[in-house]
Write a protein that holds these residues in place. Structure first.
Motif, PDB file in Angstrom:
ATOM      1  N   LEU A 123     -39.287 -36.433  77.825  1.00 33.10           N
ATOM      2  CA  LEU A 123     -39.482 -35.855  79.151  1.00 33.10           C
ATOM      3  C   LEU A 123     -40.879 -36.260  79.596  1.00 33.10           C
ATOM      4  CD1 LEU A 123     -38.088 -32.209  78.838  1.00 33.10           C
ATOM      5  CD2 LEU A 123     -37.079 -34.111  80.070  1.00 33.10           C
ATOM      6  N   PHE A 124     -40.998 -36.859  80.767  1.00 29.80           N
ATOM      7  CA  PHE A 124     -42.272 -37.380  81.257  1.00 29.80           C
ATOM      8  C   PHE A 124     -42.902 -38.333  80.244  1.00 29.80           C
ATOM      9  CE2 PHE A 124     -42.883 -35.449  85.246  1.00 29.80           C
ATOM     10  CZ  PHE A 124     -42.344 -34.174  85.193  1.00 29.80           C
ATOM     11  N   GLY A 125     -42.067 -39.015  79.479  1.00 30.88           N
ATOM     12  CA  GLY A 125     -42.601 -39.983  78.533  1.00 30.88           C
ATOM     13  C   GLY A 125     -42.948 -39.397  77.180  1.00 30.88           C
ATOM     14  N   PHE A 126     -42.922 -38.082  77.046  1.00 30.19           N
ATOM     15  CA  PHE A 126     -43.227 -37.470  75.744  1.00 30.19           C
ATOM     16  C   PHE A 126     -41.952 -37.318  74.940  1.00 30.19           C
ATOM     17  CE2 PHE A 126     -47.544 -36.739  76.524  1.00 30.19           C
ATOM     18  CZ  PHE A 126     -47.698 -36.293  77.828  1.00 30.19           C
ATOM     19  N   LYS A 127     -41.937 -37.942  73.768  1.00 36.18           N
ATOM     20  CA  LYS A 127     -40.736 -37.881  72.930  1.00 36.18           C
ATOM     21  C   LYS A 127     -40.502 -36.451  72.460  1.00 36.18           C
ATOM     22  CE  LYS A 127     -39.361 -42.335  71.920  1.00 36.18           C
ATOM     23  NZ  LYS A 127     -38.732 -42.531  73.222  1.00 36.18           N
ATOM     24  N   LEU A 128     -39.335 -35.909  72.837  1.00 34.90           N
ATOM     25  CA  LEU A 128     -39.061 -34.519  72.482  1.00 34.90           C
ATOM     26  C   LEU A 128     -37.832 -34.351  71.610  1.00 34.90           C
ATOM     27  CD1 LEU A 128     -39.847 -32.651  75.803  1.00 34.90           C
ATOM     28  CD2 LEU A 128     -41.104 -32.547  73.680  1.00 34.90           C
ATOM     29  N   ALA A 129     -36.973 -35.369  71.571  1.00 39.52           N
ATOM     30  CA  ALA A 129     -35.727 -35.221  70.828  1.00 39.52           C
ATOM     31  C   ALA A 129     -35.986 -35.268  69.332  1.00 39.52           C
ATOM     32  CB  ALA A 129     -34.762 -36.343  71.226  1.00 39.52           C
ATOM     33  N   PRO A 130     -35.178 -34.590  68.533  1.00 37.79           N
ATOM     34  CA  PRO A 130     -35.330 -34.646  67.074  1.00 37.79           C
ATOM     35  C   PRO A 130     -35.090 -36.064  66.559  1.00 37.79           C
ATOM     36  CG  PRO A 130     -33.290 -33.523  67.687  1.00 37.79           C
ATOM     37  CD  PRO A 130     -34.067 -33.717  68.947  1.00 37.79           C
TER      38      PRO A 130
ATOM     39  N   GLU B 168     -33.309 -38.348  81.636  1.00 36.02           N
ATOM     40  CA  GLU B 168     -34.342 -38.896  80.758  1.00 36.02           C
ATOM     41  C   GLU B 168     -34.213 -38.324  79.348  1.00 36.02           C
ATOM     42  OE1 GLU B 168     -38.443 -38.687  82.008  1.00 36.02           O
ATOM     43  OE2 GLU B 168     -39.119 -39.517  80.098  1.00 36.02           O
ATOM     44  N   PHE B 169     -33.919 -37.017  79.258  1.00 39.26           N
ATOM     45  CA  PHE B 169     -33.819 -36.425  77.930  1.00 39.26           C
ATOM     46  C   PHE B 169     -32.675 -37.026  77.138  1.00 39.26           C
ATOM     47  CE2 PHE B 169     -34.945 -33.614  74.716  1.00 39.26           C
ATOM     48  CZ  PHE B 169     -33.796 -33.160  74.117  1.00 39.26           C
ATOM     49  N   LEU B 170     -31.492 -37.121  77.760  1.00 39.33           N
ATOM     50  CA  LEU B 170     -30.347 -37.647  77.027  1.00 39.33           C
ATOM     51  C   LEU B 170     -30.398 -39.163  76.874  1.00 39.33           C
ATOM     52  CD1 LEU B 170     -27.476 -35.424  78.447  1.00 39.33           C
ATOM     53  CD2 LEU B 170     -28.528 -35.317  76.192  1.00 39.33           C
ATOM     54  N   GLY B 171     -31.026 -39.842  77.842  1.00 39.14           N
ATOM     55  CA  GLY B 171     -31.043 -41.299  77.799  1.00 39.14           C
ATOM     56  C   GLY B 171     -32.187 -41.886  76.983  1.00 39.14           C
ATOM     57  N   PHE B 172     -33.323 -41.182  76.926  1.00 35.18           N
ATOM     58  CA  PHE B 172     -34.476 -41.690  76.191  1.00 35.18           C
ATOM     59  C   PHE B 172     -34.988 -40.726  75.133  1.00 35.18           C
ATOM     60  CE2 PHE B 172     -35.061 -45.494  78.429  1.00 35.18           C
ATOM     61  CZ  PHE B 172     -34.997 -45.282  79.797  1.00 35.18           C
ATOM     62  N   GLY B 173     -34.517 -39.495  75.170  1.00 34.75           N
ATOM     63  CA  GLY B 173     -35.010 -38.507  74.224  1.00 34.75           C
ATOM     64  C   GLY B 173     -36.407 -38.021  74.565  1.00 34.75           C
TER      65      GLY B 173
END
Lengths: 214, 232
Positions: A165-172, A158-163
């Protein structure tokens, strides 16, 4: 498996330890792979799915163990499937009535829990020859072992595919999502790599225990 | 009766099946009211959302929209008070017109000073039927909203057609003569409302193509209604 004449608590602890690590249903027994590949592109779905599997395994193992003496040999597996389906459909009904958004989000995967090899695997390997209470515990811990592994895979996907975790946007902000992580092939690679890493770790732990003898 | 005899096996299988099936029937009966209420709430919310009667995004000035702000927040867990609010907004703002296509009702509402028409649709997705609601303006020149009610697409891939970024693309999108096009784009949503083109879901080209076909089919239905004078 612990063969010594241990007290109830020791046996329960052994079951927990085995199902979480030494005999983990996914990366050691290689069961439940289909759902692992399908559902892990989303942490929320994975969590709900694994809770469902844990409950279904726990309750069906306990029920089958209680029915043990009455089940004729010829219809053993049919009865197992019947009981497992019963609990899975109950879960489906409960989700549809009380958590409709989750039910929609998981879609057909809830009904497919019945096909998860872990449930039938535990019914055959454990519930047949253990007490209902211990079978419930075994089912629950198998589900938790399954959950731990899947959540790990899902966190990466999820982190690499959507940025998120649990729907919360965490990627820069400048992050480009790795779309392959959303699709099945990435699950194949990640699961294989995780299995390799975890089994190697287990083997080095065993070797270390035996005093470093290779 | 010996455990491995045929008669015991048959008797046992029958009794066990009957027992569990009865329990399931009972559980189903117990929750059927709730499930039906959930379904109704989902359908009505989809119609309201498609019409643009929703708090987020649409700057509506009528009091119905102010009510809907409370009614349609999150909608993740439905409770009695939320579904009552949805029913209130629905009954107050939306009128039902029976149209020729008897399968789906035609809904009419005035939103932002303009008359809009909404109709449910059912079309073939990749794995099963996709049900939703499409809203257009009175002369079928623009789509005013799209909401997906039910589908059987792959969770995390085709299932992403329910996400806001995807359905919001359809809001106020111009309808070209040949119909709208869903094509491979940035995967983040096409913001140009005048090109009649929308971004597909990345990695879900077949589901996205199905949406294109389904929406265009529904546009044809609206167009034929318009030509027959059914949209007043």
């Amino acid at each position: 498996m612990n063969g010594a004449a241990s007290s109830g608590k020791n046996k329960a602890w052994a079951v927990l330890r085995d199902n979480l690590w030494w005999n983990n249903p996914v990366f050691i027994q290689v069961l439940g792979i289909c759902s692992t590949l399908a559902v892990t592109n989303n942490l929320t779905n994975t969590f709900i799915m694994t809770v469902g599997v844990s409950l279904a395994t726990a309750f069906s193992s306990a029920t089958l163990s209680a029915m043990n003496k009455a089940i004729p040999a010829k219809v053993r597996m049919i009865t197992q499937v019947l009981v497992i389906s019963f609990y899975v459909i109950i879960i489906d009904i409960v989700l549809r009535a009380y958590l409709p958004a989750v039910s929609k989000s998981l879609g057909p995967y809830v009904g497919l829990i019945i096909t998860n090899c872990i449930i039938m695997g535990r019914a055959e390997a454990f519930a047949r020859s253990n007490t209902p209470l211990l079978s419930f515990w075994d089912g629950l811990t198998s589900g938790i072992g399954y959950m731990a592994f899947l959540m790990g895979i899902a966190a990466v996907r999820e982190f690499l595919g959507f940025g998120s975790l649990f729907g919360f946007k965490l990627a820069p902000p400048g992050f480009t999502p790795w779309t392959i992580m959303v699709m099945a092939p990435s699950a194949f690679f990640l699961v294989a790599m995780a299995m390799w890493a975890l089994k190697s770790l287990q083997e080095s732990m065993t070797a270390h225990k035996k005093g470093g003898k290779k | 009766m010996k455990k491995d005899s045929t008669s015991y096996t048959v008797w046992f299988t029958f009794v066990v099946s009957l027992f569990f099936v009865l329990l399931l029937a009972f559980a189903n009966e117990l929750t059927s009211g709730r499930v039906a209420a959930n379904q109704r709430f989902a359908e009505r919310s989809a119609i309201l959302d498609s019409l643009g009667l929703k708090a987020s995004g649409v700057a509506a000035t009528d009091e119905a929209a102010a009510l809907s702000a409370a009614a349609l927040s999150a909608a993740a867990v439905q409770d009695a008070s939320t579904s009552e609010a949805v029913d209130t907004v629905f009954d107050r703002s939306v009128s039902v017109i029976t149209a020729d296509s008897a399968r789906f009702l035609l809904y009419k509402a005035v939103v932002d000073g303009e008359v809009r028409y909404a109709m449910g649709f059912s079309g073939a997705g990749l794995w099963g039927a996709i049900l939703g609601v499409l809203t257009v303006n009175a002369d079928v020149s623009r789509i005013r909203g799209l909401s997906i009610v039910a589908h059987n697409e792959t969770p995390g891939l085709g299932g992403r057609i329910t996400e806001a970024w995807f359905t919001d693309q359809f809001r106020d999108e111009q309808i070209p003569p040949a119909g709208i096009r869903v094509r491979q784009g940035s995967g983040a949503g096409d913001t140009n409302k005048d090109n009649g083109e929308l971004d597909a879901v990345t990695g879900a080209s077949l589901t996205s193509k199905s949406i294109e076909k389904i929406v265009n089919a529904q546009i044809s239905v609206f167009r034929s209604l318009f030509e027959q004078g059914g949209l007043q």
